[in-house]
Design an enzyme around this catalytic site. Sequence first.
Site, PDB file in Angstrom:
ATOM      1  N   ASP A   8       0.883  -1.168   0.000  1.00  0.00           N
ATOM      2  CA  ASP A   8       0.000   0.000   0.000  1.00  0.00           C
ATOM      3  C   ASP A   8       0.920   1.218   0.000  1.00  0.00           C
ATOM      4  OD1 ASP A   8      -2.275   1.649   0.207  1.00  0.00           O
ATOM      5  OD2 ASP A   8      -2.079   1.708   2.385  1.00  0.00           O
ATOM      6  N   GLU A  69      -1.291  -1.380  -5.009  1.00  0.00           N
ATOM      7  CA  GLU A  69      -2.481  -0.592  -5.318  1.00  0.00           C
ATOM      8  C   GLU A  69      -2.169   0.434  -6.405  1.00  0.00           C
ATOM      9  OE1 GLU A  69      -6.031   0.773  -2.589  1.00  0.00           O
ATOM     10  OE2 GLU A  69      -4.289   2.064  -2.286  1.00  0.00           O
ATOM     11  N   ASP A 141      -2.255   1.031   7.450  1.00  0.00           N
ATOM     12  CA  ASP A 141      -1.555   0.872   6.172  1.00  0.00           C
ATOM     13  C   ASP A 141      -1.113  -0.577   5.968  1.00  0.00           C
ATOM     14  OD1 ASP A 141      -1.353   3.739   5.116  1.00  0.00           O
ATOM     15  OD2 ASP A 141      -0.621   3.930   7.172  1.00  0.00           O
TER      16      ASP A 141
END
Length: 176
Positions: A8, A69, A141
Amino acid sequence: MTLILGIDPGSRITGYGVVRDTGRGCVYVASGCIRTGTGSGELHERLQIVYRGVREVIKTYGPVTMGIEKVFMARNADSALKLGQARGAAIVAGAEEALEIAEYTATQVKQAVAGTGGANKEQVMMMVMHLLKLTQKPQIDASDALAIALCHAHTRSSLIPHGLGTARSRGGRLRL
């Protein structure tokens, strides 16, 4: 059994999550955050920290594939550019270690983990905890990174029966 790294990305905090895909589900291996500092460090210094941090995670746990992502267009174009640069640092770290790399939108990750692309962060975290049998909440996160790893595991397993499990595009990056 395949080790999968989920990333992420962020210019201040980059989450990572490592899971082992057993073929019958995923098992938690590790997760955490790469923090670049809250000071006014130059962007190139923060990107170097992201790059080195991701390489260290790869060398420590030995994943063979990585999910990351995709950038979404935020209201603030400068933030989106910095996020894209942090993604680039993480992707280069994975590519240098010859990882198979796939990219997912936030909606794809939420759909794969929580069953709906409109899930909020708390719903995603609860599903990550349930699927990986975690007893404590991971950092937000890190939770997002674990969700990305789970999404990648699910996507890989659904592609294998169609003969696409080893599909690669130029540079080892899958575009799904």
